[in-house]
Write a protein that holds these residues in place. Structure first.
Motif, PDB file in Angstrom:
ATOM      1  N   GLY A 209      51.435  48.121  15.101  1.00  7.43           N
ATOM      2  CA  GLY A 209      52.129  48.417  13.834  1.00  7.43           C
ATOM      3  C   GLY A 209      53.535  48.923  13.578  1.00  7.43           C
ATOM      4  N   ALA A 210      54.527  49.147  14.435  1.00 10.42           N
ATOM      5  CA  ALA A 210      55.955  49.063  14.450  1.00 10.42           C
ATOM      6  C   ALA A 210      56.367  47.259  14.171  1.00 10.42           C
ATOM      7  N   GLU A 211      55.432  46.816  15.272  1.00  9.60           N
ATOM      8  CA  GLU A 211      55.381  45.187  14.819  1.00  9.60           C
ATOM      9  C   GLU A 211      55.484  44.675  13.305  1.00  9.60           C
ATOM     10  N   HIS A 212      54.358  45.098  12.628  1.00  9.29           N
ATOM     11  CA  HIS A 212      53.756  44.271  11.060  1.00  9.29           C
ATOM     12  C   HIS A 212      54.724  45.224  10.288  1.00  9.29           C
ATOM     13  N   LYS A 213      55.913  46.556  10.051  1.00  6.56           N
ATOM     14  CA  LYS A 213      56.595  46.702   9.456  1.00  6.56           C
ATOM     15  C   LYS A 213      58.326  45.912   9.770  1.00  6.56           C
ATOM     16  N   SER A 214      58.169  45.893  11.276  1.00  8.93           N
ATOM     17  CA  SER A 214      59.585  44.910  11.180  1.00  8.93           C
ATOM     18  C   SER A 214      59.465  43.553  10.543  1.00  8.93           C
ATOM     19  N   ILE A 215      57.939  42.727  10.818  1.00  6.95           N
ATOM     20  CA  ILE A 215      58.400  41.451   9.937  1.00  6.95           C
ATOM     21  C   ILE A 215      57.858  41.825   8.750  1.00  6.95           C
ATOM     22  N   PHE A 216      57.293  42.779   7.890  1.00  2.00           N
ATOM     23  CA  PHE A 216      57.491  42.727   6.381  1.00  2.00           C
ATOM     24  C   PHE A 216      59.176  43.421   6.076  1.00  2.00           C
ATOM     25  N   THR A 217      59.743  43.804   6.860  1.00  5.24           N
ATOM     26  CA  THR A 217      61.078  43.737   6.384  1.00  5.24           C
ATOM     27  C   THR A 217      61.686  42.745   5.924  1.00  5.24           C
ATOM     28  N   PHE A 218      61.924  41.844   7.485  1.00  5.02           N
ATOM     29  CA  PHE A 218      62.268  41.006   7.507  1.00  5.02           C
ATOM     30  C   PHE A 218      61.627  39.877   6.744  1.00  5.02           C
ATOM     31  N   GLU A 219      60.668  40.043   6.168  1.00  2.73           N
ATOM     32  CA  GLU A 219      60.076  39.028   4.799  1.00  2.73           C
ATOM     33  C   GLU A 219      60.665  39.422   3.660  1.00  2.73           C
ATOM     34  N   ALA A 220      60.832  40.414   3.240  1.00  2.40           N
ATOM     35  CA  ALA A 220      61.389  41.643   1.911  1.00  2.40           C
ATOM     36  C   ALA A 220      62.935  40.779   1.986  1.00  2.40           C
ATOM     37  N   GLY A 221      64.075  40.606   3.491  1.00  2.00           N
ATOM     38  CA  GLY A 221      64.913  40.050   2.951  1.00  2.00           C
ATOM     39  C   GLY A 221      65.962  41.131   3.039  1.00  2.00           C
ATOM     40  N   GLU A 222      65.457  42.159   3.984  1.00  4.16           N
ATOM     41  CA  GLU A 222      66.184  43.579   4.317  1.00  4.16           C
ATOM     42  C   GLU A 222      66.820  43.972   5.242  1.00  4.16           C
ATOM     43  N   GLU A 223      67.864  44.492   5.223  1.00  3.55           N
ATOM     44  CA  GLU A 223      68.861  44.370   7.035  1.00  3.55           C
ATOM     45  C   GLU A 223      67.548  45.918   7.810  1.00  3.55           C
ATOM     46  N   LEU A 224      67.517  45.052   9.077  1.00  4.59           N
ATOM     47  CA  LEU A 224      66.299  45.782   9.821  1.00  4.59           C
ATOM     48  C   LEU A 224      66.664  47.229  10.898  1.00  4.59           C
ATOM     49  N   THR A 225      66.794  48.343   9.801  1.00  3.07           N
ATOM     50  CA  THR A 225      67.140  49.550  10.220  1.00  3.07           C
ATOM     51  C   THR A 225      65.987  49.943   9.766  1.00  3.07           C
ATOM     52  N   VAL A 226      66.138  51.027  11.177  1.00  2.00           N
ATOM     53  CA  VAL A 226      64.281  51.893  11.329  1.00  2.00           C
ATOM     54  C   VAL A 226      64.378  52.460   9.530  1.00  2.00           C
ATOM     55  N   GLU A 227      65.508  52.711   8.976  1.00  2.00           N
ATOM     56  CA  GLU A 227      65.035  53.429   7.552  1.00  2.00           C
ATOM     57  C   GLU A 227      63.911  52.501   6.814  1.00  2.00           C
ATOM     58  N   ASN A 228      64.978  50.870   7.058  1.00  2.00           N
ATOM     59  CA  ASN A 228      64.308  50.295   5.794  1.00  2.00           C
ATOM     60  C   ASN A 228      62.913  49.492   6.506  1.00  2.00           C
ATOM     61  N   VAL A 229      62.584  49.122   7.879  1.00  2.00           N
ATOM     62  CA  VAL A 229      61.154  49.318   8.249  1.00  2.00           C
ATOM     63  C   VAL A 229      60.358  50.180   8.236  1.00  2.00           C
ATOM     64  N   ARG A 230      60.737  51.759   8.716  1.00  4.60           N
ATOM     65  CA  ARG A 230      59.991  52.693   8.276  1.00  4.60           C
ATOM     66  C   ARG A 230      58.967  53.333   7.108  1.00  4.60           C
ATOM     67  N   LYS A 231      59.497  52.064   5.262  1.00  2.71           N
ATOM     68  CA  LYS A 231      58.682  51.582   4.445  1.00  2.71           C
ATOM     69  C   LYS A 231      56.998  51.522   4.265  1.00  2.71           C
ATOM     70  N   TYR A 232      57.553  50.729   4.793  1.00  5.90           N
ATOM     71  CA  TYR A 232      56.792  49.264   4.886  1.00  5.90           C
ATOM     72  C   TYR A 232      55.181  50.058   5.698  1.00  5.90           C
ATOM     73  N   SER A 233      54.155  48.834   5.038  1.00  6.39           N
ATOM     74  CA  SER A 233      52.628  49.020   5.782  1.00  6.39           C
ATOM     75  C   SER A 233      52.435  48.112   6.839  1.00  6.39           C
ATOM     76  N   CYS A 234      51.577  48.773   7.886  1.00  6.46           N
ATOM     77  CA  CYS A 234      51.295  48.903   9.155  1.00  6.46           C
ATOM     78  C   CYS A 234      50.486  47.237   8.715  1.00  6.46           C
ATOM     79  N   LEU A 235      49.807  47.271   7.750  1.00  5.25           N
ATOM     80  CA  LEU A 235      48.644  46.306   7.446  1.00  5.25           C
ATOM     81  C   LEU A 235      49.300  45.070   6.889  1.00  5.25           C
TER      82      LEU A 235
END
Length: 301
Positions: free
Chosen positions: A165-191
């Motif tokens: 799930g952490a892997e997917h959330k991080s990838i979603f954050t990167f694809e959205a162009g957001e900074e890779l922080t715990v706060e940003n990554v946390r809000k994304y989906s695991c799917l």
């Protein structure tokens, strides 16, 4: 680097991230530190142009992922040993042997067993080739789902699923162009639509179509052998389906097609905690830095 695709894999107490020209593995050690290993990756397509061809590229990507997965599991297994235990290095050959045994077990469980069970049901289902292959396909998908449900109940596997799930959330954050922080990554989906879990489900479905081309009158051992031989082609076709759906995942029809795969990911992912997100972020940051901005579109999450 916002245009490159990055994929990954959950490992023991960590995450492996793969960019087009780099790979990084981050693992949470028993003492709390994050251990990282990284290396550059030369795409096979640069040395062997034939690997760029549709279907071929999918089969090559599958076996390439298996090799990289062995390295990632080796590193994570060695780094995740309990603190205070005598550390005994697990070599690549030991991991490769385990993976080969697991791969063979998977072929027997998901491809040979359903064929054998369907063969036993012939007196009930009749001689229709279409019915035979549909029943075989239904049994194969059922065995796959039962297997996923069974392993999802194991405590150690549940932690791996959290890192998934952490892997997917991080990838979603990167694809959205957001900074890779715990706060940003946390809000994304695991799917994620490019997940390997979805790929495996597509493999199960594509195999129904491909195996229907095998003559029903062939002896059992001919059918079983042909299934093994056809696996690279099935993997290649499934890869093309996954790649196409990932590029058009906003289309209503495609959303219906990928829905079963996303639903299945509810079994193979868990909501990660912040410490697990930190590991996934670290892995991605190192992979992206080493990748140095190259562009590619061949990777699978």
């Amino acid at each position: 680097m916002s245009k490159i695709n990055i994929g990954g894999q959950a490992v023991l107490e960590g995450v492996m991230m793969r960019a087009p020209r780099s790979m990084a593995i981050a693992v949470r050690r028993p003492d709390g530190d994050i251990s990282v290993k990284s290396e550059t990756v030369i795409p096979l397509s640069e040395r062997f142009p034939i690997t760029k061809l549709p279907i071929v590229r999918g089969a090559v990507a599958l076996f390439s992922s298996l090799i990289i997965g062995i390295k990632a599991l080796n590193f994570s297994a060695n780094e995740a040993l309990a603190e205070g235990e005598e550390k005994e290095e697990i070599n690549d050959w030991a991991i490769a042997g385990t993976m080969a045994a697991a791969f063979g077990f998977g072929i027997l469980l998901f491809f040979i067993l359903p064929l054998y069970l369907t063969k036993l049901l012939v007196p009930i289902i009749g001689d229709s080739n279409i019915v035979f292959n549909l029943v075989d396909g239904v049994i194969r998908v059922a065995v796959f789902l039962i297997y996923i449900i069974a392993i999802s109940r194991m405590k150690d596997i549940q932690r791996v699923f959290q890192y998934h799930g952490a892997e997917h959330k991080s990838i979603f954050t990167f694809e959205a162009g957001e900074e890779l922080t715990v706060e940003n990554v946390r809000k994304y989906s695991c799917l994620h639509p490019r997940c390997g879990t979805s790929f495996l489900l597509i493999v199960m479905l594509v195999s129904i179509v491909v195996f229907s081309l095998i003559p029903k009158l062939w002896p059992f051992y001919f059918k079983a052998g042909s299934r093994i031989i056809l696996l690279p082609m099935i993997a290649g076709l499934s890869y093309e389906v996954l790649k196409w759906t990932a590029k058009h995942d906003n289309h209503a029809l495609v959303k219906m097609v990928i829905a079963p795969g996303l639903a299945l990911q509810r079994l193979t992912t868990r909501e990660p905690d912040d410490s697990q997100l930190e590991v996934a972020i670290k892995s991605m940051q190192v992979a992206l830095e080493l990748n140095d901005g190259f562009k590619d579109d061949r990777l699978v999450v």
